[in-house]
Design an enzyme around this catalytic site. Structure first.
Site, PDB file in Angstrom:
ATOM      1  CG  ASP A 184      -1.934   1.086   1.221  1.00  0.00           C
ATOM      2  OD1 ASP A 184      -3.028   0.847   0.695  1.00  0.00           O
ATOM      3  OD2 ASP A 184      -1.634   2.193   1.731  1.00  0.00           O
ATOM      4  CD  GLU A 227      -4.561   4.108  -1.183  1.00  0.00           C
ATOM      5  OE1 GLU A 227      -4.714   4.527  -0.029  1.00  0.00           O
ATOM      6  OE2 GLU A 227      -5.465   4.169  -2.060  1.00  0.00           O
TER       7      GLU A 227
END
Length: 312
Positions: A184, A227
């Site tokens: 992430d 993301e």
């Protein structure tokens, strides 16, 4: 007939065969190609190019495989991210010399690939077009539109495949068949809010491209939303998975995704869990996600292992 004579006869038959035959190693370098394959893709007998090199030079020379794209390098990166990720794949393609080929790719667990192509030019053009449209639709559903790497659907299917591996595919005495990493980008919402969504998109594309350079033939990297990315690492210990993701961390720290703003940089955090045969994919993902949360809580820009992982 002894083994040496059998091998010699097999080599002669392969060389004389009308079908195109090639073998690529785990690094996607051509290790063998018969006469028909070399002629179709313009390869000298003594050459052993990488598949990417072969595609690039033939694209610019307008020969070999017909590739109808405006941005060749983006197409190449996207194709490499899915190439060899299935044990077997069959598809159709055309050559600049007018031939239409039926191609198969068979990939072993160690990443070596056998490619075989047969001439099916005689099949009606309208039928070929329908099948090509179908193949393009499948490819689109398996590809993340922004980054060009595999989509959530493709990645989760590969995770299910790994968890369903046959009994003989075991990495260690604990029955692990590999590892899963959830990755992430740190402070991505701040990047979007501070610099705008166009910069956010550039960071996502750079992240995918940077990570893909460290993905092995047997691994699968995909974007699963926003993301967040997932890395599937079959037949890989937790220690090795940590080393691989560590290289990715360093590469991203050094990356500069905005040519006009060389001071701009970003990082990511990662959580790694091991995968045992028969465990549900959602459970593996949950454990890796919890490890990711721990990495974030410790300050980001680092890796955290699932505490249940048995090392050594």
């Amino acid at each position: 007939m002894d083994d040496s004579r059998t091998m010699l006869q097999a080599a002669r038959l392969m060389e004389a065969a009308g079908v195109c035959v090639a073998v690529y190693d785990e690094g996607d370098r051509l290790r063998y190609a018969n006469r028909a394959f070399r002629a179709a893709w313009f390869i000298e007998e003594s050459e052993h190019p990488l598949w990417s090199e072969l595609m690039r030079r033939n694209f610019h020379a307008r020969r070999g495989t017909v590739i109808k794209v405006e941005n060749f390098e983006a197409w190449l990166a996207s194709t490499i991210s899915r190439r060899g990720k299935a044990g077997f794949r069959a598809f159709e393609t055309d050559l600049h010399d007018g031939r239409w080929l039926w191609m198969t790719e068979t990939t072993q667990d160690d990443g070596w690939m056998l490619c075989v192509a047969s001439d099916i030019t005689s099949i009606r053009p309208d039928e070929r077009a329908l099948r090509q449209d179908r193949d393009d639709a499948i490819k689109a559903s398996h590809t993340d539109e922004l980054t060009g790497i595999p989509s959530r659907r493709f990645v989760m299917a590969k995770l299910a495949d790994m968890l369903a591996a046959p009994a003989g595919v075991v990495e260690d005495e604990h029955g692990s068949v590999g590892c899963v990493a959830v990755l992430d980008i740190d402070n991505f919402k701040y990047i979007n809010d501070r610099f705008g969504h166009s910069v956010g998109d550039a960071v996502l594309r750079d992240f995918a491209t940077t990570l893909q350079q460290h993905v092995r033939r047997t691994d699968v990297l995909g974007r699963v939303g926003g993301e967040e990315f997932v890395l599937i690492l079959p037949n890989t210990t937790a220690e090795d998975a940590e080393v691989i993701v560590g290289r990715m961390l360093e590469a991203v720290r050094l990356s500069r995704p905005l040519p006009e703003q060389t001071s701009f940089r970003y990082t990511f955090s990662a959580g790694i869990s091991f995968a045992e045969r028969g465990t549900k994919a959602d459970e593996i993902y949950r454990r890796a996600d919890l490890a990711l949360y721990a990495a974030k809580m410790r300050g980001r820009n680092q890796i955290s292992l699932d505490p249940d992982i048995r090392l050594g």
